[in-house]
Design an enzyme around this catalytic site. Structure first.
Site, PDB file in Angstrom:
ATOM      1  N   GLY A 187       0.813  -1.212   0.000  1.00 15.52           N
ATOM      2  CA  GLY A 187       0.000   0.000   0.000  1.00 15.52           C
ATOM      3  C   GLY A 187       0.847   1.263   0.000  1.00 15.52           C
ATOM      4  O   GLY A 187       0.508   2.249  -0.669  1.00 15.52           O
ATOM      5  N   THR A 188       1.931   1.241   0.740  1.00 13.70           N
ATOM      6  CA  THR A 188       2.801   2.426   0.801  1.00 13.70           C
ATOM      7  C   THR A 188       3.317   2.772  -0.586  1.00 13.70           C
ATOM      8  O   THR A 188       3.274   3.936  -1.012  1.00 13.70           O
ATOM      9  CB  THR A 188       3.979   2.147   1.768  1.00 13.70           C
ATOM     10  OG1 THR A 188       3.443   1.975   3.076  1.00 13.70           O
ATOM     11  CG2 THR A 188       4.993   3.278   1.764  1.00 13.70           C
ATOM     12  N   GLN A 224      -7.473   0.298   3.572  1.00 13.32           N
ATOM     13  CA  GLN A 224      -8.272  -0.216   4.695  1.00 13.32           C
ATOM     14  C   GLN A 224      -9.683  -0.599   4.249  1.00 13.32           C
ATOM     15  O   GLN A 224     -10.200  -1.623   4.654  1.00 13.32           O
ATOM     16  CB  GLN A 224      -8.353   0.830   5.813  1.00 13.32           C
ATOM     17  CG  GLN A 224      -7.061   1.005   6.575  1.00 13.32           C
ATOM     18  CD  GLN A 224      -6.680  -0.231   7.395  1.00 13.32           C
ATOM     19  OE1 GLN A 224      -7.499  -1.105   7.669  1.00 13.32           O
ATOM     20  NE2 GLN A 224      -5.417  -0.305   7.768  1.00 13.32           N
ATOM     21  N   HIS A 226      -1.866  -7.590   2.207  1.00 17.67           N
ATOM     22  CA  HIS A 226      -1.938  -8.171   3.563  1.00 17.67           C
ATOM     23  C   HIS A 226      -3.174  -7.745   4.337  1.00 17.67           C
ATOM     24  O   HIS A 226      -3.435  -8.268   5.415  1.00 17.67           O
ATOM     25  CB  HIS A 226      -0.660  -7.894   4.368  1.00 17.67           C
ATOM     26  CG  HIS A 226      -0.368  -6.462   4.684  1.00 17.67           C
ATOM     27  ND1 HIS A 226      -0.126  -6.014   5.953  1.00 17.67           N
ATOM     28  CD2 HIS A 226      -0.248  -5.387   3.891  1.00 17.67           C
ATOM     29  CE1 HIS A 226       0.127  -4.722   5.939  1.00 17.67           C
ATOM     30  NE2 HIS A 226       0.070  -4.315   4.696  1.00 17.67           N
ATOM     31  N   THR A 280      11.985  -7.132 -11.433  1.00 18.79           N
ATOM     32  CA  THR A 280      11.381  -8.465 -11.521  1.00 18.79           C
ATOM     33  C   THR A 280      10.300  -8.604 -10.449  1.00 18.79           C
ATOM     34  O   THR A 280      10.519  -8.265  -9.291  1.00 18.79           O
ATOM     35  CB  THR A 280      12.472  -9.548 -11.340  1.00 18.79           C
ATOM     36  OG1 THR A 280      13.450  -9.341 -12.344  1.00 18.79           O
ATOM     37  CG2 THR A 280      11.891 -10.948 -11.449  1.00 18.79           C
ATOM     38  N   CYS A 315       1.854   1.552  11.993  1.00 14.28           N
ATOM     39  CA  CYS A 315       3.038   2.347  11.683  1.00 14.28           C
ATOM     40  C   CYS A 315       3.364   3.307  12.808  1.00 14.28           C
ATOM     41  O   CYS A 315       4.488   3.713  12.975  1.00 14.28           O
ATOM     42  CB  CYS A 315       2.827   3.139  10.400  1.00 14.28           C
ATOM     43  SG  CYS A 315       1.808   2.283   9.236  1.00 14.28           S
TER      44      CYS A 315
HETATM   45  C1  LIG Z   1      -4.868   3.538   4.966  1.00 14.71           C
HETATM   46  C2  LIG Z   1      -3.535   2.880   4.742  1.00 14.71           C
HETATM   47  N1  LIG Z   1      -2.817   3.201   3.663  1.00 14.71           N
HETATM   48  C3  LIG Z   1      -1.622   2.642   3.405  1.00 14.71           C
HETATM   49  C4  LIG Z   1      -1.078   1.710   4.262  1.00 14.71           C
HETATM   50  C5  LIG Z   1       0.261   1.114   3.955  1.00 14.71           C
HETATM   51  O1  LIG Z   1       0.145  -0.165   3.402  1.00 14.71           O
HETATM   52  P1  LIG Z   1       1.394  -1.194   3.464  1.00 14.71           P
HETATM   53  O2  LIG Z   1       1.529  -1.593   4.894  1.00 14.71           O
HETATM   54  O3  LIG Z   1       0.974  -2.323   2.583  1.00 14.71           O
HETATM   55  O4  LIG Z   1       2.576  -0.478   2.958  1.00 14.71           O
HETATM   56  C6  LIG Z   1      -1.783   1.339   5.415  1.00 14.71           C
HETATM   57  C7  LIG Z   1      -1.218   0.365   6.355  1.00 14.71           C
HETATM   58  O5  LIG Z   1      -1.741   0.070   7.387  1.00 14.71           O
HETATM   59  C8  LIG Z   1      -3.054   1.938   5.652  1.00 14.71           C
HETATM   60  O6  LIG Z   1      -3.772   1.643   6.732  1.00 14.71           O
END
Ligand SMILES: Cc1ncc(COP(=O)(O)O)c(C=O)c1O
Length: 385
Positions: free
Chosen positions: A69-70, A177, A204, A240, A328
């Site tokens: 997600g990041t 989310q 995940h 890759t 985080c």
């Molecule tokens: C709203 C939201 N965006 C992005 C992320 C980041 O995703 P990732 O942990 O897969 O990098 C999170 C992680 O909890 C999240 O809650």
């Protein structure tokens, strides 16, 4: 151990694990190679892309696999902004995930972008009028999370998106989310597909492996890659592919999305019963976020006078894995910036406690969760009197 931290990472689904093992045990193969093992790898990648696209109402050409997600959020912000600068102006909110906020900070620092951050009300709902007023004829991008991981509040994007469209700005939503526990679709005309041009998701949160995700993006939108190199992901992301993780991701999304509506109903009923017991029986406990417009598996509280971290430790010892907010920011003693943006005092904002259901619990597990949580929080209440 009762695991109530699905918003951080959902338990790995057995079918996702199996798909990953099949790839890992299947011998070498690079999806870009022309030989037979390469073709097998390519077929796995194509199948996972089809699964993600089908489950989320996208076309396969609209799925860019990322490492989570990041990265999807970084790609949405930096990739779109650099390729479509327009007036170098971004509209976002005060409660976005750090991957959005820090990407905006980066674009302001390095690219000279102006970032307008829209506030939220005491339930975490974005101020729609302020967002609409902030959108300019030269706005580059509007990025608003569909649901907040820390407080669970779901946003309604329609009116803001309409204003963005009228101004010619692109709209991105971080659905990391929301997508795992609500029936979201990227299809035009569906929710939130009708409102957005790009949407981030993470494996995940669906019960796939960590370290995989995707940005869904409408065809034809220019996107500057974050990673330069080979031509993978139609030139949008060099390197890759992490084939085993992507295979597990595809299977998890395909398993979860068809039952998203029924799961949501079942988890919502349990979540509401849990919230009621906590606010009724623990003095000073208050639900944070919106009472009804929230993700169905999400319960979050502040409890004045309590220490969020020590409650977590005691819950953990008693067999309940919960969280103080976003994973985080867990481990940091600083008050939650999201709760501060919602108007909470710093001494209350440090008491955040979050329980997120991975799946509907059995009656027995639910009773155990309620009993253990009330006992641990009750001991804290007695100690603070
Ligand atoms: C709203 C939201 N965006 C992005 C992320 C980041 O995703 P990732 O942990 O897969 O990098 C999170 C992680 O909890 C999240 O809650």
């Amino acid at each position: 151990m009762l695991y109530l931290d699905a918003a951080a990472t959902a338990p790995l689904r057995p079918e996702a694990r199996q798909a990953m093992l099949t790839v890992l045990d299947g011998g070498p193969g690079n999806a870009s190679a022309v030989h037979t093992p390469g073709k097998t790898a390519k077929a796995t990648l194509t199948h996972a892309r089809q699964q993600v696209a089908d489950a989320l109402g996208a076309r396969t050409s609209q799925v860019v696999f990322t490492a989570g997600g990041t990265e999807a959020n970084n790609l949405a912000l930096k990739g779109v902004a650099v390729a479509n600068p327009r007036g170098k102006h971004i509209v976002t909110t005060a409660i976005e995930h750090s991957s959005i906020r820090k990407s905006c900070e980066f674009l302001a620092r390095i690219g000279g972008f102006e970032v307008t951050e829209i506030g939220v009300d005491s339930m975490g709902r974005v101020d729609e009028e302020a967002a609409i007023a902030a959108i300019r004829p030269d706005t580059t991008l509007v990025s608003i999370g569909l649901a907040n991981g820390e407080i669970g509040t779901v946003q309604s994007l329609e009116r803001i998106a309409e204003a963005a469209r009228a101004a010619g700005a692109l709209v991105h939503t971080d659905a990391v989310q929301a997508a795992a526990s609500l029936p979201v679709s990227f299809a035009p005309g569906q929710w939130p597909g009708a409102a957005v041009d790009a949407m981030s998701i993470a494996s995940h949160k669906f019960g796939g492996p960590q370290g995989a995700g995707a940005l869904l993006i409408r065809s034809g939108i220019e996107l500057e890659p974050l990673l330069h190199g080979g031509g993978q992901e139609a030139g949008h992301r060099a390197g890759t592919e992490n084939l085993a993780a992507i295979a597990g991701f595809g299977v998890a999304v395909a398993a979860v999305m068809p039952m998203a509506g029924t799961r949501a109903q079942a988890m919502m009923a349990q979540r509401d019963a849990f919230v009621q017991r906590i606010v009724d029986q623990i003095p000073g406990a208050k639900l944070t976020g919106h009472p009804t417009e929230r993700i169905p598996n999400h319960a979050s509280f502040v409890i004045k006078g309590f220490s969020g971290e020590s409650m977590l430790v005691d819950l953990d010892v008693a067999g309940v894995a919960a969280s103080s907010g976003s994973a985080c920011s867990a481990g940091k003693k600083a008050p939650s910036g999201i709760l501060l943006a919602m108007g909470y005092d710093p001494d209350v904002a440090v008491t955040a406690l979050r329980f997120t259901f991975p799946d509907p619990l059995t009656d027995e597990a639910f009773d155990q969760l309620v009993g253990t949580t009330l006992r641990v929080l009750g001991q804290h209440a007695a100690a603070t009197r």
